[in-house]
Design an enzyme around this catalytic site. Structure first.
Site, PDB file in Angstrom:
ATOM      1  CG  ASN A  78      -2.020   1.036   1.123  1.00  0.00           C
ATOM      2  OD1 ASN A  78      -2.844   0.946   0.218  1.00  0.00           O
ATOM      3  ND2 ASN A  78      -2.029   2.014   2.003  1.00  0.00           N
ATOM      4  CD  GLU A  79      -1.589   5.680   0.083  1.00  0.00           C
ATOM      5  OE1 GLU A  79      -1.246   5.923   1.252  1.00  0.00           O
ATOM      6  OE2 GLU A  79      -2.548   6.243  -0.475  1.00  0.00           O
ATOM      7  CG  HIS A 117     -10.962   8.897   5.813  1.00  0.00           C
ATOM      8  ND1 HIS A 117     -11.754   8.539   4.750  1.00  0.00           N
ATOM      9  CD2 HIS A 117      -9.868   9.490   5.299  1.00  0.00           C
ATOM     10  CE1 HIS A 117     -11.141   8.897   3.624  1.00  0.00           C
ATOM     11  NE2 HIS A 117      -9.997   9.473   3.936  1.00  0.00           N
ATOM     12  CD  GLU A 158      -6.549   4.278  -0.734  1.00  0.00           C
ATOM     13  OE1 GLU A 158      -6.438   5.318  -0.063  1.00  0.00           O
ATOM     14  OE2 GLU A 158      -5.842   3.278  -0.550  1.00  0.00           O
ATOM     15  CD  GLU A 171      -7.020   5.905   7.689  1.00  0.00           C
ATOM     16  OE1 GLU A 171      -6.669   6.963   7.145  1.00  0.00           O
ATOM     17  OE2 GLU A 171      -6.993   4.802   7.129  1.00  0.00           O
ATOM     18  CD1 TRP A 202      -6.083  11.214   6.258  1.00  0.00           C
ATOM     19  CD2 TRP A 202      -4.863  12.932   5.492  1.00  0.00           C
ATOM     20  NE1 TRP A 202      -6.279  11.293   4.894  1.00  0.00           N
ATOM     21  CE2 TRP A 202      -5.542  12.334   4.397  1.00  0.00           C
ATOM     22  CE3 TRP A 202      -4.028  14.035   5.244  1.00  0.00           C
ATOM     23  CZ2 TRP A 202      -5.420  12.800   3.093  1.00  0.00           C
ATOM     24  CZ3 TRP A 202      -3.913  14.491   3.937  1.00  0.00           C
ATOM     25  CH2 TRP A 202      -4.604  13.884   2.880  1.00  0.00           C
TER      26      TRP A 202
HETATM   27  C1  GLA Z   1      -4.368   6.279   2.187  1.00  0.00           C
HETATM   28  C2  GLA Z   1      -4.381   4.806   2.488  1.00  0.00           C
HETATM   29  C3  GLA Z   1      -5.682   4.310   3.025  1.00  0.00           C
HETATM   30  C4  GLA Z   1      -6.286   5.313   3.953  1.00  0.00           C
HETATM   31  C5  GLA Z   1      -6.462   6.601   3.216  1.00  0.00           C
HETATM   32  C6  GLA Z   1      -7.271   7.650   3.935  1.00  0.00           C
HETATM   33  O1  GLA Z   1      -4.585   6.598   0.875  1.00  0.00           O
HETATM   34  O2  GLA Z   1      -3.982   4.023   1.392  1.00  0.00           O
HETATM   35  O3  GLA Z   1      -5.450   3.088   3.666  1.00  0.00           O
HETATM   36  O4  GLA Z   1      -5.450   5.462   5.053  1.00  0.00           O
HETATM   37  O5  GLA Z   1      -5.190   7.101   2.928  1.00  0.00           O
HETATM   38  O6  GLA Z   1      -6.611   8.272   4.965  1.00  0.00           O
END
Ligand code: GLA
Ligand code: ZN
Length: 673
Positions: free
Chosen positions: A152-153, A363, A312, A360, A320
């Site tokens: 992820n990211e 969110h 996303e 989160e 955040w």
């Molecule tokens: C990122 C992450 C998600 C989530 C989002 C929203 O993009 O990939 O898992 O944490 O931010 O905060």
């Protein structure tokens, strides 16, 4: 050739991150019912599930994921399946505390969040390979599987680790990149401050030092950290390709420059089967739709112009930022469809159901805490229907008018310490030039400085401090062959090692610009200068001025005051068939508007002066036709002139001559003929 579109998806992608492990299985039934109601076609699952899937080393529990995938499949929802390697379980860190990353100050991070990974750590790599293999073997042939979502990211929250394993790995990287220690000494200019190394073994990461460290070392460490994350991505990807052929592999990027600065997405774009991106509005009072458009254009560009997927974004507020406003009615659809206009094959969200627990929970989500009797849910259902109505645009490509040169390596180099002014910010210039092009209603492709530019009538270089000689020659050829180039100050100064090009500034660009820069003279905080044009009109600059010496270029605007009063501020150089503009100060929005107006004219681009500010018009074209997306970010109803008659896909109405575009609305017209 690996597949480049989610397998088995026949409509645009619509859905989000689905984390049902946070809920009792009874809730899953309601989830899939609501997914059907909203028209969800794709969800991402398992991204953070390692601790559930492998509760003890080598002991796997796939039962819940089996049931989940079956349930989704039975309900017609395709699955983007995560490899959970962004968060190894607590047991893993107990056994391998060295896998926790270390900061430049020598602080080791703790477990208890996510993304605490040293990408050089051999135990981490082995464990990541094992869980990826297990998942691939189990689910490769599951009928719900549409795509693999690795990790992820990459690049956030930890952009680089400075531990001893990384030090050893960095030395191996240097050996592969440079061969010898002499070559490293030469590249980094270690003759300065007596930093010469006699042996590669003496080299460490650029850890916290008494004062500024070696810039070449710091820049190479960024490259090394990026390459190391990519090695781990490629390791997982290759396992998936081998065990799960025919299923595309992606990892979610964060191309917005405000959200990730540690990853060279030009390089990553070549490694994924399908480029996917995450985008969140930075709600700091700026025009968020412009930042969104820029991130979407950059994403499409790293995909080489091919369709990509928004994996996303948020239905409403995030949690955040210092202040997290809710989206206004209609804003979510404008956001989602603006990504689609710029090449996304759908719109997914973080996340499906809003969490009750964890970091989160505030969110926003597709199913909010308040359930389905909410504005957000109603808008989600409406968006699902809109995307369904747009199915036929799949595979078409967004058409751009101009190119903006961008390079992460240059940005990294620019951001090192001890520059002429800390007020000069390459990202700020990129944002500002992008906004000026957006306000001219031009669609932007980003391009690497060494890429073929011949398709673009206009190329803009907002701030490209680092340019190789090859990049310099590339833009020169582009202008000679008839292109129009606009270059902003402090570009073309250093080579790939952050060494100043030989001779006068700007070394990589002085031929194409027909000038030299004798000295930089940045302004003090709050100071500004006036520059006057041929007709006497004045523009304002701040942050930066220079002593520009025109060689073949003609001065167009001249400094009226400030340290460089009387000298050229903006120049134009005719070279071969083309024209190169140079601007040596930081123009404000009005100045950029005027300057780009001149360049647009030189480039022979037909303007869209009829369109009001903040009305976005973008086209996608392909075998199925040409689609005009019109997005009204204003509070007034407007009319948009159409070049051909067409059918509006969201309302089904015929559109002829002028398209009615109500305040806040989106329209998509299939143009006839
Ligand atoms: C990122 C992450 C998600 C989530 C989002 C929203 O993009 O990939 O898992 O944490 O931010 O905060
Ligand atoms: Zn490390």
């Amino acid at each position: 050739m690996p597949e480049t579109a989610p397998k088995g998806l026949t409509r645009l992608a619509f859905g989000g991150d689905y984390n049902p492990e946070q809920w009792p299985e009874s809730v899953w039934q309601e989830d899939v019912r609501l997914m059907r109601e909203a028209g969800v076609t794709l969800v991402s699952v398992g991204i953070f599930s390692w601790a559930l899937l492998e509760p003890e080393p080598g002991v796997y529990d796939f039962g819940w994921l089996d049931r989940l995938l079956d349930l989704l499949h039975d309900n017609g929802v395709r699955v983007d399946l995560g490899t959970p390697t962004v968060v190894p379980p607590a047991w893993f860190y107990r056994a391998h505390p060295d896998a926790l990353p270390v900061t430049a100050d020598g602080v080791r991070y703790a477990f208890g969040s996510r993304g605490a990974i040293c990408h050089s750590n051999a135990d981490y790599r082995a464990a990541a390979a094992r869980i990826t293999t297990e998942l691939a073997e189990r689910y490769a042939s599951h009928p719900a599987l549409a795509m693999w979502h690795v990790h992820n990211e990459y690049g956030v929250p930890v952009s680089a680790c400075y531990c001893d394993s990384c030090a050893a790995h960095f030395r191996r990287w240097l050996r592969t990149t440079y061969g010898t220690v002499e070559a490293v000494n030469e590249a980094w200019g270690t003759a300065f401050w007596g930093q010469r190394y006699a042996d590669l073994e003496q080299i460490t990461p650029p850890r916290t030092a008494p004062t500024v460290g070696n810039p070449g070392q710091a820049l190479d460490y960024k490259r090394f950290a990026d390459a190391t994350m990519r090695e781990n991505f490629v390791m997982e990807r290759d396992i998936l390709h081998r065990l799960s052929p025919g299923v595309p592999v992606t990892t979610n990027f964060m191309t917005a420059l405000s959200q990730c600065d540690s990853v060279d997405y030009w390089a990553w774009g070549r490694e994924v089967d399908l480029v996917t991106n995450d985008h969140y509005l930075i709600t700091d009072g700026r025009r968020t739709h412009v930042n969104l458009a820029m991130a979407a254009d950059l994403t499409r560009s790293v995909a080489g112009g091919a369709p990509w997927l928004l994996l996303e974004h948020s239905t409403s507020g995030v949690n955040w930022q210092p202040r997290n406003p809710a989206k206004t009615p209609g804003q979510m659809a404008r956001n989602s469809l603006a990504h689609v206009a710029r090449g996304s094959e759908g719109a997914l969200f973080f996340q499906w159901r809003q969490s009750r627990r964890g970091a989160e929970k505030f969110h926003s989500a597709m199913v909010p805490h308040g359930g389905t009797d909410t504005r957000v849910w109603r808008e989600v259902v409406e968006l699902g229907a809109s995307l369904d109505a747009l199915s036929e645009i799949r595979g078409t490509r967004t058409r751009a008018d101009v190119a903006v040169l961008w390079d992460w390596h240059s940005w990294w180099a620019q951001n090192l310490q001890w520059r002429p002014s800390e007020d000069h910010d390459a990202r700020e210039r990129a944002d500002a030039f992008y906004a000026a092009l957006y306000d001219h209603h031009l669609t932007v492709d980003f391009a690497h400085p060494e890429a073929d530019l011949s398709a673009y009538p206009l190329v803009v270089v907002p701030a490209l401090y680092l340019m190789t000689e090859a990049a310099g020659r590339n833009v020169e050829r582009y202008v000679e062959n008839g292109g129009t180039l606009v270059v902003s100050y402090f570009s073309g100064i250093v080579d790939e090692h952050d060494a100043v090009h030989e001779g006068a500034h700007p070394g990589a660009l002085r031929n194409v610009l027909g000038l030299t820069v004798e000295e930089f003279s940045p302004l003090l905080q709050g100071q500004s200068v006036r520059i006057t044009g041929p007709d006497g009109s004045a523009l304002t600059g701040d942050v930066w001025t220079e002593f520009v010496v025109p060689r073949d270029a003609e001065p167009v605007w001249t400094y009226a005051d400030g340290p460089t009063a009387g000298r050229p501020a903006v120049t134009r150089h005719r070279l071969g068939e083309g024209t190169a503009w140079y601007v040596s100060t930081r123009l404000d929005a009005q100045g950029l508007d005027v300057l780009l107006g001149c360049a647009v004219e030189d480039a022979g681009i037909a303007g869209r002066a009829d369109l009001p500010r903040d009305v976005e018009v973008v086209r996608r074209t392909g075998e199925s036709g040409t689609y005009l997306f019109a997005i009204n970010h204003t509070a007034s109803d407007v009319k948009v002139a159409l070049e051909a008659d067409g059918t509006e896909l969201l309302t089904g109405e015929r559109a002829a001559g002028r398209l009615a575009l109500p305040a806040g609305a989106v329209r998509v017209v299939r143009l006839h003929g």
